[in-house]
Write a protein that holds these residues in place. Structure first.
Motif, short mmCIF file in Angstrom:
data_model
loop_
_atom_site.label_atom_id
_atom_site.label_comp_id
_atom_site.label_asym_id
_atom_site.label_seq_id
_atom_site.Cartn_x
_atom_site.Cartn_y
_atom_site.Cartn_z
N HIS A 131 0.82 -1.21 0.00
CA HIS A 131 0.00 0.00 0.00
C HIS A 131 0.86 1.27 0.00
O HIS A 131 0.55 2.22 -0.69
CB HIS A 131 -0.90 -0.02 1.24
CG HIS A 131 -1.68 1.23 1.44
ND1 HIS A 131 -2.73 1.61 0.64
CD2 HIS A 131 -1.55 2.22 2.37
CE1 HIS A 131 -3.23 2.75 1.06
NE2 HIS A 131 -2.53 3.15 2.11
N ILE A 159 -5.76 4.83 -4.17
CA ILE A 159 -6.09 3.42 -4.27
C ILE A 159 -7.45 3.13 -3.67
O ILE A 159 -7.79 3.65 -2.61
CB ILE A 159 -5.04 2.54 -3.53
CG1 ILE A 159 -3.67 2.67 -4.19
CG2 ILE A 159 -5.45 1.09 -3.52
CD1 ILE A 159 -2.61 1.84 -3.50
N ARG A 160 -8.23 2.31 -4.36
CA ARG A 160 -9.42 1.71 -3.79
C ARG A 160 -9.27 0.20 -3.96
O ARG A 160 -9.08 -0.30 -5.08
CB ARG A 160 -10.70 2.18 -4.50
CG ARG A 160 -11.04 3.65 -4.31
CD ARG A 160 -11.45 3.94 -2.87
NE ARG A 160 -11.93 5.31 -2.73
CZ ARG A 160 -11.16 6.36 -2.51
NH1 ARG A 160 -9.85 6.18 -2.41
NH2 ARG A 160 -11.68 7.56 -2.37
N TYR A 161 -9.32 -0.51 -2.85
CA TYR A 161 -9.20 -1.96 -2.89
C TYR A 161 -10.58 -2.59 -3.12
O TYR A 161 -11.59 -2.06 -2.68
CB TYR A 161 -8.59 -2.49 -1.60
CG TYR A 161 -7.17 -2.03 -1.39
CD1 TYR A 161 -6.12 -2.71 -2.00
CD2 TYR A 161 -6.88 -0.94 -0.60
CE1 TYR A 161 -4.81 -2.30 -1.83
CE2 TYR A 161 -5.58 -0.50 -0.41
CZ TYR A 161 -4.55 -1.18 -1.03
OH TYR A 161 -3.25 -0.76 -0.87
N ALA A 217 -6.75 -4.07 -6.75
CA ALA A 217 -6.78 -2.63 -6.45
C ALA A 217 -7.07 -1.85 -7.71
O ALA A 217 -6.72 -2.27 -8.83
CB ALA A 217 -5.44 -2.19 -5.85
#
Length: 673
Positions: free
Chosen positions: A422, A434-436, A446
């Motif tokens: 991350h 970032i969006r997981y 991601a």
């Protein structure tokens, strides 16, 4: 049955101009002017009934003053400056000297009218309590997106955390906490579930609701309440001045001084001089005028400052804390890249789960996902959002629990993410977020988003610095993404704090307030509301979420950051005018008292100096009403530094203390600037 919860962000905020009251000049000046005219004409002619006529008319003109004095004594049990004026008028009227009291009443009423006229002229155009934004609804079994003005009775409106209820209705699905601030006069959280009533303009602060509309527009409880308070609400814009209390405390000593002077000199004229120590009233009339005028001037230039107290705090601001996404960057986002962490999951499948989860959520990253999926030809399915915020979405898709969110959003739900990946991933450099994507608590991959910097961000930071204001960046985004923005805008490493939860933001604000006189926080999301409520001045935008806009002390109605610079300068100039008015009124008041005691200054001369100073101070305070239009600095560049060298910077070696550092932790979250 509609899905359990849903919400949206403001799409188009309408503004409404409040109905402004008018001043009945005839009623307010009839008796004061008549008393002055009769005292000027009749008294020198020595008509037999002249003293009685003058005394009756003077008593009628002074009646509002005496009424205010008695009302204050009954309400507070303490005398104020009105008592001194009442005694002064009463004694002079009883001794047959009517000219000076009549002149004083006329000048005082003129100053009061100027103050009230400024309040009327300055009645600010406010965002509507229920902005004309978009809502997801269920109508005749179909889900659609409609504006608030197009809602109908019977529509089932789907609301999420931070949304404002568009009308009176009954909950038919979900549960949550409602803040009825506008209806109840103070923040009050009440739980609401199926069969409970909710009312227009209240805020859903937590949870999700489906509300069936029963009453809309003028029929709502809020609209009916607004009608009852509209006539008096404009009067509440006047602020109490801190000097008034000092003046009110001097009332009894002034009466005592008057008695001592009379005992020592046996001169009634000199004994009356201490009763003119009523600078509290002069300040109470003249000091609010520049504040009211400045509030109007700011609103005319697309800056809503909600109160005089907010204007005072804004003038003292020496530090501004900015959220990143939607504040220093544009709200619209673009999908950059997709990375899968499982070989069995393709990019198309990753996009399917993520975009379907946020299909009905009106948040920037969800809208960008849906648009990207449509561009790539990925067919989406209906979803049932269970929870969402600016940081992520939790939804049920095809029977699976899907989470699309930030590192903190996942951590709060007990889902581990490789912290090393991350923090070191190059995708977050150059301002990528970032969006997981998680399916049934398993991380699938991601998705990276990019947010372009606002055109005016760099100029705003530079202008604030020239004004002597420190600038900070505080965000829940990754450290590298925060550093990219800070680097380009010239924000120092020690002033950049990343990966902050809403609770961390509150704590950082608390620490910064110890260091600075007044701290302003600029944000636009639901997650910013806790920090905004702890700042000295909360700033948001017209197109921000309902909760952020409601929390804000200052709303930038043109959705541009440069309005903040102009608003601070307007507030500073307003307070300079207030201080000048205080000095002028106090100096004139002291001069009149001293002149009356030691030099036997005539009563008419004393009235001209004392009340005339208050009147001139009012006129001076109205100057902002005639100020020119707002002129913002030219935007010559969108960044102070280009991003060519970002990828080559040794981030680890250049790390600085981030949120954990300022809170006593060990991890470095900030980077070079």
């Amino acid at each position: 049955m509609p899905p359990r919860c849903q919400g949206g962000t403001a799409a188009a905020g309408d503004e409404t101009a409040a109905v402004q009251p008018t001043i009945d000049y005839g009623e307010r000046f009839k008796y004061p002017v008549l008393a002055l005219g009769i005292s000027v004409v009749a008294t020198p002619l020595e008509w037999p009934f002249a003293p009685a006529v003058v005394g009756i008319v003077l008593a009628r003109a002074a009646f509002p003053l005496w009424k205010r004095t008695l009302a204050n004594l009954k309400r507070t049990g303490r005398p104020n400056a009105d008592l001194l004026d009442s005694l002064w008028v009463l004694v002079h009227g009883a001794t047959g000297e009517a000219l000076a009291p009549a002149l004083a009443i006329c000048l005082t009423e003129t100053a009061r009218v100027l103050r009230d006229l400024t309040a009327i002229t300055g009645e600010r155009r406010k965002p509507d309590r229920v902005p004309n934004r978009q809502y997801w609804i269920e109508r005749k079994g179909r889900r659609r997106l409609v504006l608030a003005k197009d809602l109908r009775a019977g529509d089932q409106v789907i609301l999420g955390s931070g949304d404002r209820v568009p009308g009176d209705g009954v909950v038919v699905g979900g549960d949550g906490l409602i803040d009825g601030h506008d209806l109840l006069g103070g923040a009050r959280l009440v739980p609401r579930g199926v069969s409970d009533e909710v009312y227009a303009a209240s805020l859903l602060t937590q949870g999700c609701l489906v509300v069936e509309m029963r009453r809309l527009g003028a029929e709502t409880r809020m609209a009916q309440l607004a009608e009852t308070i509209e006539e008096r609400s404009w009067k509440e814009t006047r602020i109490g001045n801190y000097m008034e209390e000092i003046g009110n405390r001097a009332v009894l000593p002034a009466i005592g001084a008057s008695a001592l002077v009379f005992a020592a000199t046996a001169n009634l004229s000199r004994a009356m001089a201490p009763l003119q120590l009523d600078f509290a009233q002069g300040i109470g009339i003249s000091a609010p005028v520049p504040v009211l005028a400045s509030l109007h001037h700011a609103a005319r230039n697309r800056i809503l400052i909600r109160s005089g107290h907010a204007l005072e705090r804004l003038a003292k601001v020496d530090a501004v804390v900015f959220d990143k996404t939607g504040t220093l960057t544009e709200r619209g986002v673009e999908v950059g890249a997709l990375e899968t962490s499982l070989s069995s999951v393709s990019e198309a499948e990753l996009l399917y789960w993520a975009a379907s989860a946020g299909r009905y959520v009106l948040l920037p990253f969800s809208a960008a996902l849906v648009s990207h999926a449509e561009t790539r030809g990925v067919a989406l399915t209906a979803s049932d959002p269970l929870d969402y915020s600016d940081s992520g979405v939790l939804a049920r898709v095809d029977g699976a629990e899907i989470i699309v969110g930030t590192f903190q959003f996942l951590a709060s739900r007990g889902i581990p993410v490789d912290a090393g990946y991350h923090r070191r991933h190059d995708g977050v450099i150059l301002n990528r977020s970032i969006r997981y994507v998680v399916r049934d608590r398993e991380v699938l991959g991601a998705i990276f988003f990019s947010n372009a910097l606002r055109r005016e961000s760099a100029v705003t930071i530079e202008t604030l610095r020239r004004m002597g204001i420190a600038c900070y960046l505080l965000t829940g985004d990754t450290s590298k993404s925060a550093n990219a923005v800070a680097y380009q805008l010239g924000i120092r490493p020690g002033c950049t704090f990343a990966e902050a939860s809403p609770e961390h933001k509150v704590e950082v604000l608390r620490r910064l307030r110890r260091k600075h006189d007044a701290v302003a926080y600029v944000g636009d999301g639901v997650n910013d509301a806790p920090a905004m409520s702890r700042a000295d001045v909360a700033v948001s935008f017209q197109q921000a979420t309902d909760l952020a806009r409601e929390t804000a002390d200052v709303v930038l109605l043109d959705d541009g950051l440069l309005g903040l610079c102009y608003g601070i300068e307007t507030a500073r100039e307003a307070m300079r005018l207030v201080h000048r008015n205080i000095v002028a009124v106090t100096a004139a008041n002291i001069a009149v008292v001293a002149g009356g005691i030691f030099f036997d200054l005539s009563t008419v001369g004393a009235v001209v100096v004392n009340n005339g100073a208050a009147l001139l101070a009012c006129l001076n305070g109205m100057r902002p009403l005639y100020s020119g239009e707002r002129r913002d600095p030219e935007i010559e560049r969108t960044t102070l530094r280009d991003d060519e060298g970002l990828l080559g910077i040794p981030w680890r070696k250049r790390g600085r203390a981030g949120v954990d550092g300022i809170l006593g932790g060990h991890s470095g979250h900030a980077g070079p600037a």
